[in-house]
Scaffold this motif. Structure first.
Motif, PDB file in Angstrom:
ATOM      1  N   ASN A 199      -6.390   6.373   8.828  1.00  0.00           N
ATOM      2  CA  ASN A 199      -6.830   5.356   9.784  1.00  0.00           C
ATOM      3  C   ASN A 199      -8.003   4.534   9.261  1.00  0.00           C
ATOM      4  O   ASN A 199      -8.594   3.765  10.010  1.00  0.00           O
ATOM      5  CB  ASN A 199      -7.230   6.016  11.105  1.00  0.00           C
ATOM      6  N   ALA A 201     -10.325   1.845   6.982  1.00  0.00           N
ATOM      7  CA  ALA A 201     -10.181   0.410   6.729  1.00  0.00           C
ATOM      8  C   ALA A 201      -9.475   0.137   5.403  1.00  0.00           C
ATOM      9  O   ALA A 201      -8.707  -0.815   5.298  1.00  0.00           O
ATOM     10  CB  ALA A 201     -11.547  -0.251   6.750  1.00  0.00           C
ATOM     11  N   HIS A 202      -9.726   0.971   4.388  1.00  0.00           N
ATOM     12  CA  HIS A 202      -9.107   0.607   3.108  1.00  0.00           C
ATOM     13  C   HIS A 202      -7.617   0.915   3.077  1.00  0.00           C
ATOM     14  O   HIS A 202      -6.867   0.254   2.363  1.00  0.00           O
ATOM     15  CB  HIS A 202      -9.863   1.163   1.896  1.00  0.00           C
ATOM     16  N   ARG A 204      -5.825   0.474   5.772  1.00  0.00           N
ATOM     17  CA  ARG A 204      -5.326  -0.679   6.521  1.00  0.00           C
ATOM     18  C   ARG A 204      -5.182  -1.891   5.591  1.00  0.00           C
ATOM     19  O   ARG A 204      -4.203  -2.624   5.645  1.00  0.00           O
ATOM     20  CB  ARG A 204      -6.278  -1.001   7.670  1.00  0.00           C
ATOM     21  N   THR A 205      -6.175  -2.070   4.711  1.00  0.00           N
ATOM     22  CA  THR A 205      -6.089  -3.163   3.741  1.00  0.00           C
ATOM     23  C   THR A 205      -4.852  -3.000   2.862  1.00  0.00           C
ATOM     24  O   THR A 205      -4.136  -3.967   2.605  1.00  0.00           O
ATOM     25  CB  THR A 205      -7.337  -3.186   2.842  1.00  0.00           C
ATOM     26  N   ARG A 207      -2.123  -1.549   3.581  1.00  0.00           N
ATOM     27  CA  ARG A 207      -0.925  -1.896   4.346  1.00  0.00           C
ATOM     28  C   ARG A 207      -0.825  -3.413   4.484  1.00  0.00           C
ATOM     29  O   ARG A 207       0.261  -3.975   4.405  1.00  0.00           O
ATOM     30  CB  ARG A 207      -0.968  -1.237   5.717  1.00  0.00           C
ATOM     31  N   ALA A 208      -1.976  -4.063   4.679  1.00  0.00           N
ATOM     32  CA  ALA A 208      -1.959  -5.528   4.815  1.00  0.00           C
ATOM     33  C   ALA A 208      -1.523  -6.189   3.517  1.00  0.00           C
ATOM     34  O   ALA A 208      -0.994  -7.293   3.522  1.00  0.00           O
ATOM     35  CB  ALA A 208      -3.339  -6.034   5.223  1.00  0.00           C
ATOM     36  N   LYS A 209      -1.753  -5.500   2.387  1.00  0.00           N
ATOM     37  CA  LYS A 209      -1.303  -6.045   1.107  1.00  0.00           C
ATOM     38  C   LYS A 209       0.193  -5.827   0.924  1.00  0.00           C
ATOM     39  O   LYS A 209       0.790  -6.328  -0.027  1.00  0.00           O
ATOM     40  CB  LYS A 209      -2.039  -5.364  -0.065  1.00  0.00           C
ATOM     41  N   TYR A 220      -4.368   6.113  -2.319  1.00  0.00           N
ATOM     42  CA  TYR A 220      -5.411   5.965  -1.299  1.00  0.00           C
ATOM     43  C   TYR A 220      -5.705   7.266  -0.573  1.00  0.00           C
ATOM     44  O   TYR A 220      -6.857   7.610  -0.340  1.00  0.00           O
ATOM     45  CB  TYR A 220      -5.005   4.887  -0.279  1.00  0.00           C
ATOM     46  N   THR A 224      -8.929  10.583  -1.473  1.00  0.00           N
ATOM     47  CA  THR A 224      -9.859  10.866  -0.391  1.00  0.00           C
ATOM     48  C   THR A 224      -9.914  12.358  -0.115  1.00  0.00           C
ATOM     49  O   THR A 224     -10.956  12.899   0.245  1.00  0.00           O
ATOM     50  CB  THR A 224      -9.398  10.153   0.900  1.00  0.00           C
TER      51      THR A 224
ATOM     52  N   CYS B 100     -13.262  -1.690   3.217  1.00  0.00           N
ATOM     53  CA  CYS B 100     -11.873  -2.121   3.072  1.00  0.00           C
ATOM     54  C   CYS B 100     -11.340  -1.962   1.663  1.00  0.00           C
ATOM     55  O   CYS B 100     -10.142  -1.966   1.447  1.00  0.00           O
ATOM     56  CB  CYS B 100     -11.719  -3.563   3.508  1.00  0.00           C
ATOM     57  N   PHE B 104     -12.022   4.567  -4.691  1.00  0.00           N
ATOM     58  CA  PHE B 104     -11.682   5.411  -5.837  1.00  0.00           C
ATOM     59  C   PHE B 104     -11.120   4.642  -7.014  1.00  0.00           C
ATOM     60  O   PHE B 104     -10.917   5.208  -8.069  1.00  0.00           O
ATOM     61  CB  PHE B 104     -10.674   6.488  -5.424  1.00  0.00           C
TER      62      PHE B 104
END
Lengths: 303, 537
Positions: A199, A201-202, A204-205, A207-209, A220, A224, B100, B104
């Motif tokens: 969930n 922000a990165h 989400r980015t 997915r937006a890409k 991603y 993490t 955003c 990594f």
């Protein structure tokens, strides 16, 4: 700080930890009341003079500091002394026991990691009720059922009732039992971390890409989760010492755990020292590797 | 082009707690910019996210209504089909670039994966394209930037990387969700100019979500104002700015106008100085054993009289917050001397003594962080009262009076901080600080996190309370108009030093320092056609 400095720092710290461990192990063994001569005296009716002579021969009357540095100097050359009880070199005894324990620990650790990662990742990506329940089940299982209980139950069911496995000496049952226990300990925190990352922000980015879900999971989500997975793995590997000990005793495997336990009962100092130091240095080494890996994976830790 | 590129038609989004967006509709032609403005919680960000089908979990689209893009209805709920559109035909830039970007992987590999997804197969071509994109978004030395990780870049650079990734696929529509609100004024200005420029060059349509009216006016051809999940007014930017019809638009524009108009300064009273600083510097301890200390504030001299306001203006990292904390006695000073409320403080004795500690109060930017989340408002307010030795029986009465002063009612007393809005929380912070009857109030970016209309309310409140109680106020901020409105005198800080000082009314004068002029240029609302936006600054 650059990478090499960081690694040098980690290694120096590991070295200091190793020294501290050796001091503690040495003292711990000696503060226990009674020595090997006492135990032999009870078992074999030795006279007071015979006991004195024995203590002198074994060096038990010398000052602790001298003894300690003798031991460290010899240990550094791979000589862990001789068993007071059996007269065999400790290094050999530990060396014979090590493969069993390592196999047990490594295979159950790998089973644990694979099981935990696969359930946590599927649960995160599907957000399904079944997969989430599976993570929770693993977690509750490892809390509710200690490995030795499951071990006893497994012997009862698989060896005695069903007759599928021999009562003693089979490796498969303890490996699976510890593996599931390990998975239960890391699956839940891993899942929480992954869900949060999903969930973030990165992601989400990403997915937006328009990136593919598999690419998102690999590039991603997994990175993490790796720091927490490394930290938890460190804990689990340390916990494996206790875990393998009970399993070795229960399933009659002659690993380092059973060796240590026997040596403690017999006040066989060099064997206890040797075995515990080997285990402890193993843990220090693993943790150091974990820290260095963590540093390599997360670029933000570079200062 | 007859059909609009984007047509949002009766869009409805609902959360389990109730509807968030109700029947929003607007159209956007190719090559034009529409700004969606509104207060936080008005549903503007959710509208933007839903165009890419990126609603957070738990929110869902209603069956009726939808989004029509280039003549076709977007399959909003279908992840697989939306994926073919995202990044290629519609791209998005988000608010907080640090969060955003993937922490990594390096900038290079993030651009690379973007281009690979756009089916650029040859590795060298991707590398060359990445460099060209970085140049296009105004980043110098692309090869170096490509090797960097996001945390090694500044906020403005990060946002430029985000924009580079967004335009990589030559999208027909760019959705920008508050892309500048996490950035400093002058950095934000650069980003706005870049977006305006790119929009023109690539003939993209742009949907720009913001709460900042000045930016909307600079960028957009049309403006849509949202309030409580609905579009309340939509029209050409020029018309809407000069003659707003809906009360919500009037309020937004009026708030901006109030800040724009200079206020007459309070009479200066030399006799009762609450704060005098002479050549003050503040060091931060070195991070390494034999490293040099970091000098955050250097050779700062200032005075503040009771009932007056001193504005401290600067970008992040200019040392303004450090100076505020040093004035309040939270951190020590490393050089010079400072007299606060008549007590002289030196390097050795930096804390305020006795009642002065109570008489100097500090209010922070983020009221949610400053209020203990486990205490109710009544309990939070009781803490300073108990410390002052007020009998417990009087707490309720004193608290009620104090809260009434900042416009809060009895019903708020039993709530927890998370049950209040951002503006209400900041009112509680102010009210709590004023319980001690301070003679010096240090406000550190107290309105930066608030919407324009709420911002104006809080500023008016502070001014009214200052007139009633006559405390001296140090007001730290990065928003020129806010600082100018509330202050009598202003100092401008850059890299720890005071670069300029002047009376608030003389801000526009010619003799201003170049740094001040730069800050001024960034916030000025232009004569308004988006095509002249690039001429600003």
């Amino acid at each position: 700080m650059n990478l090499l400095q960081d690694i040098a720092f980690q290694l120096a710290r590991a070295l200091m930890q190793a020294f501290a461990i050796m001091v503690i192990v040495f003292l711990l063994v000696r503060v226990t009341p009674g020595d090997v001569v006492d135990v032999l005296a009870i078992e074999g009716d030795l006279t007071a003079e015979q006991q004195e002579v024995m203590r002198e021969e074994l060096g038990l009357d010398r000052p602790l500091v001298t003894e300690f540095f003798n031991w460290v100097r010899q240990a550094a050359t791979g000589d862990l002394g001789q068993s007071l009880r059996y007269g065999r070199p400790v290094a050999d005894m530990v060396g014979n026991a090590l493969p069993t324990t390592l196999t047990l620990a490594a295979s159950s650790f790998i089973i644990g990691l694979v099981l935990a990662f696969s359930t946590a990742l599927t649960a995160t990506m599907t957000q399904g009720r079944f997969t989430t329940s599976l993570v929770n089940l693993l977690n509750i299982w490892s809390i509710a059922f200690p490995t030795f209980c499951v071990g006893v139950a497994a012997i009862l069911v698989f060896s005695i009732w069903l007759g599928w496995l021999p009562v003693l000496g089979a490796m498969i049952a303890p490996v699976v039992i510890i593996g599931i226990d390990n998975a239960g300990q890391i699956a839940k925190p891993l899942f929480e971390e992954l869900r949060e990352a999903a969930n973030s922000a990165h992601v989400r980015t990403a997915r937006a890409k328009g990136l593919h879900p598999v690419r998102i999971a690999i590039a991603y989500l997994l990175p993490t989760a790796i720091p927490i997975a490394l930290a938890l793995s460190g804990l689990i590997l340390a916990g494996l010492v206790a875990g393998t000990l009970t399993m070795e005793v229960l399933f009659g495997l002659s690993g380092i755990g059973s060796l240590t336990l026997q040596a403690i009962h017999g006040r066989d100092y060099p064997v206890v020292q040797g075995a515990v130091v080997v285990i402890a240095l193993g843990i220090v080494a693993i943790n150091t590797v974990m820290d260095i890996l963590h540093r390599l994976i997360d670029p933000r830790l570079a200062r | 082009m007859t059909a609009p590129l984007l047509k949002v038609d009766n869009l409805c989004i609902s959360a389990p707690s109730g509807p968030i967006v109700q029947g929003v509709g607007f159209t956007l032609e190719r090559g034009r910019t529409l700004a969606l403005i509104g207060e936080s919680g008005s549903g503007k960000s959710m509208t933007a996210l839903s165009i890419l089908g990126l609603l957070p979990p738990g929110l869902s689209h209603a069956t009726e209504g939808g989004v029509i893009f280039a003549g076709e209805a977007l399959p909003l709920g279908e992840e697989r089909r939306m994926r073919t559109i995202r990044g290629k035909r519609i791209a998005m830039v988000f608010q907080d670039p640090m969060a955003c970007l993937n922490p990594f992987s390096s900038v290079g590999s993030q651009l690379d994966e973007t281009l690979r997804r756009l089916n650029v197969t040859a590795r060298e071509v991707r590398r060359e394209r990445s460099q060209r994109l970085l140049t296009e978004v105004g980043l110098p030395d692309p090869p170096t930037i490509l090797r960097r990780y996001p945390h090694e870049l500044s906020g403005g650079q990060q946002q430029r990387v985000m924009i580079a990734m967004a335009i990589a696929g030559e999208p027909e529509l760019l959705v920008a969700d508050e892309p500048t609100s996490a950035l400093d004024a002058s950095v934000a200005d650069g980003i706005v100019r870049l977006l305006a420029d790119l929009q023109r060059r690539h003939r993209m349509a742009m949907l720009f979500i913001t709460h900042d009216l000045a930016i909307a006016a600079r960028l957009a051809h049309d403006i849509a104002v949202m309030q409580r999940g609905k579009v309340v007014e939509i029209g050409a930017a020029q018309v809407l700015m000069s003659a707003p019809r809906h009360p919500c638009s009037t309020r937004l524009i009026g708030a901006r106008r109030m800040l724009g108009a200079p206020r007459s300064p309070a009479p200066t009273t030399i006799e009762s100085r609450v704060l005098v600083a002479n050549g003050v510097s503040v060091d931060y301890a070195p991070r390494r054993l034999f490293g040099r200390p970091f000098r955050a504030v250097e050779d700062v001299s200032l005075t503040l009289g009771a009932g007056n306001t001193l504005g401290i203006l600067g970008e992040s990292g200019s040392g303004k917050s450090t100076l505020g904390a040093a004035i309040a006695g939270l951190i020590g000073i490393s050089g010079g001397c400072m007299t606060v409320l008549g007590q002289e403080r030196t390097q050795r004795l930096h804390t305020l003594q006795g009642s002065r500690r109570r008489e100097c109060q500090l209010i922070f930017q983020n009221p949610y962080g400053a209020l203990n989340p486990r205490l109710t408002i009544a309990q939070l307010m009781a803490e300073p009262l108990a410390l002052m030795g007020v009998a417990a029986a009087q707490h309720t009465e004193r608290t009620t009076v104090a809260l009434a002063e900042v416009g809060l009612e009895r019903q708020h007393m039993m709530r927890y901080p998370h049950q209040l809005s951002g503006g209400q929380r900041q009112r509680v912070s102010i009210s709590r600080a004023l319980l001690c009857r301070p003679r010096l109030l240090v406000c550190d970016e107290v309105v930066s996190a608030l919407d324009t209309t709420v911002k104006v309310q809080i500023l008016k409140l502070l001014k009214r309370l200052q007139e009633a109680y006559g405390f001296g106020m140090v007001f730290i901020g990065h928003d020129i108009e806010v600082v100018r409105w509330i202050s009598d005198e202003i100092i401008v800080m850059h890299k720890g030093r005071i670069t300029d000082r002047f009376a608030a009314a003389e801000m526009e004068a010619d003799e201003r320092d170049t740094w001040t002029k730069r800050l001024l240029a960034c916030t000025r609302v232009p004569s308004h056609s988006p095509s002249t936006a690039h001429a600003c600054g």
